[in-house]
Design an enzyme around this catalytic site. Structure first.
Site: not given
Ligand SMILES: [Zn+2]
Length: 495
Positions: A263, A353, A437
């Site tokens: 993340d 991501e 997170d």
């Protein structure tokens, strides 16, 4: 000097060695001459291209009388030919000479100084022009992702920076073949460039020399750049596979486990976790140099704007600002390489991501520490370094709400804002509370396990980079793995 030319080297990765040059006064002059030659060739190529385009337009409109079709040089190859033809013409250079009868005659000399610089510099510069023209047309036709690319423009002389590139070739000598770019000829800390000579560098080249001698690496080209009075040479190197001991054990296709989510935290540079909730890595803070970079930038910018235009003080302030930018850039690169090395060494399966989504979520109060661009760079590094190690990288679907989903029950909390550092599940039966997170990283890891099949099916949605590159992508695709800006990639990763 090396046994590598023509050997059956299995090549799998590209890396860049960046060296700070310490040229003699004479060599510095030669470097500047080459830099100027590269700019000249780029501009002249552009002029030839634009003239031909104009001519062909006039011919098409019938305004030009004779309707001869004009060939417009677009590709690097055509531009090289156009430039090479031009440089021998009268337009490129001429002089009056007195012949044996005493009469003055005009002699076409072509570009008079063309022998003073390596012809490769001209070629590489017009190849760059060809690429720039190609990017512009692709962008205009909507065939290129990303920001719109403008038409290449004429390059002006820049007192702060400039660059040129030289390809490594093989030349025949009495002793046999040898590379035109060589190391260690003027002490261990030296790089030899064609028509410039052996330039001293600050860095020891022993490691690279050893790789070259063993045939485990090959120098492709050297980019020589100048920033604020300092010359750097970056050597783009094609290197053999990492030692098997540095590679991850291959996993069975049926094995869906082991994915770790990365993340990009809003408050921390990176949090890595497994689907079972284990946090495997947490990088809490960007280096201080990066966190404090912005205020310093602002201070130095203000200092520039307060100085009188054209003054000596202003020039000094501009130089200070340029040096600061350079320092920050170097530290950011170093930091990103540290993070990516850590990630690919400790994990063999990573889920990152989609950068589009991180861009959309960009929180401008916090974005200062690490920019979106830096995260794009990190993803790029993770991708190629993981390929070197035989691991896998999966990019999560851009619509996957990794931050808002509860990692315990899967409930989506739509009320979570960017200011919330802690995720609290809105589902009363669950009520899970954990670091924001970490929650997102766990979700990404779980996403990887659920979308494992995408690794086996590269056609599926989501970008997949599979482990065994040698079987797949060709050499060309790998050329972008490192940019000339990558600092010490190989030094940091090779076993
Ligand atoms: Zn929950």
């Amino acid at each position: 000097m090396s046994a590598l030319t023509g050997s059956v080297l299995v090549v799998a990765r590209h890396a860049t060695f960046q060296l700070v040059a310490d040229p003699t006064v004479e060599q510095a002059r030669a470097l500047a001459r080459h830099e100027g030659a590269a700019r000249f060739a780029f501009n002249q190529g552009l002029r030839l291209h634009l003239d031909a385009r104009n001519e062909s337009k006039n011919a098409a409109n019938g305004t030009d009388g004779d309707a001869v079709s004009v060939k417009v040089p677009w590709t690097g190859f055509d531009l090289i030919n156009a430039f090479n033809a031009w440089k021998k013409t009268e337009e490129a250079g001429r002089r009056f000479v007195v012949d044996s009868t005493g009469a003055a005659v005009l002699e076409v000399t072509g570009l008079a100084w063309r022998a003073e610089v390596s012809a490769q510099v001209f070629e590489e510069a017009v190849v760059d022009l060809g690429k720039a023209l190609g990017a512009w047309t692709a962008s205009r036709r909507g065939k290129r992702a990303g920001r719109a690319v403008g038409h290449p423009r004429f390059k002006k002389k820049n007192h702060e920076r400039g660059s040129f590139r030289m390809r490594n070739k093989t030349s025949k000598t009495k002793a046999g073949q040898r590379a035109t770019i060589r190391l260690g000829e003027n002490g261990p800390r030296s790089v030899t460039l064609p028509s410039i000579g052996a330039i001293k560098v600050h860095d020891d080249t022993r490691r690279l020399r050893r790789m070259l001698d063993k045939g485990r690496a090959r120098i492709l080209f050297a980019t020589v750049s100048r920033r604020g009075g300092r010359w750097r040479i970056s050597l783009n190197v094609e290197a053999a596979d990492l030692h098997p001991a540095a590679q991850h054990q291959p996993r069975d296709d049926a094995d869906h486990s082991g994915w770790a989510g990365v993340d990009r935290g809003l408050h921390t540079p990176a949090v890595v976790a497994l689907a079972d909730g284990t946090q495997t890595l947490r990088i809490d803070e960007a280096p201080k140099a990066l966190r404090t970079a912005q205020p310093v930038t602002r201070r130095l910018q203000k200092s520039v704007s307060r100085k009188v235009k054209g003054s000596v003080n202003r020039r000094a302030a501009i130089r200070r600002l340029a040096r600061h930018h350079e320092r920050v850039r170097a530290r950011r690169h170093h930091f990103l390489h540290q993070v990516s090395n850590l990630l690919v060494k400790t994990q063999d399966r990573l889920v990152i991501e989609d950068l589009n989504i991180t861009g959309m979520l960009a929180n401008h109060r916090l974005a200062a520490a690490i920019s979106d661009a830096a995260w794009g760079e990190l993803a790029r590094q993770i991708t190629y370094k993981m390929a070197w190690r035989g691991g896998q990288v999966l990019t999560a679907d851009r619509w996957f709400p990794s931050s808002k989903t509860c990692s315990a029950c899967g409930d989506v909390n739509q009320t979570l804002t960017l200011a919330d550092r802690v995720f609290t599940c809105a589902n009363e039966d669950c009520g899970r509370t954990l670091d924001r997170d970490l929650n997102a990283a766990i979700n990404l890891a779980a996403w990887g396990e659920q979308h494992h099949s995408q690794v086996l099916d590269p056609e599926a949605r989501g970008q997949v980079i599979n482990a065994h590159r040698r079987e797949g992508s060709g050499r060309r695709a790998r050329a972008d793995e490192t940019s000339p800006d990558d600092v010490g990639t190989l030094t940091a990763t090779a076993a």
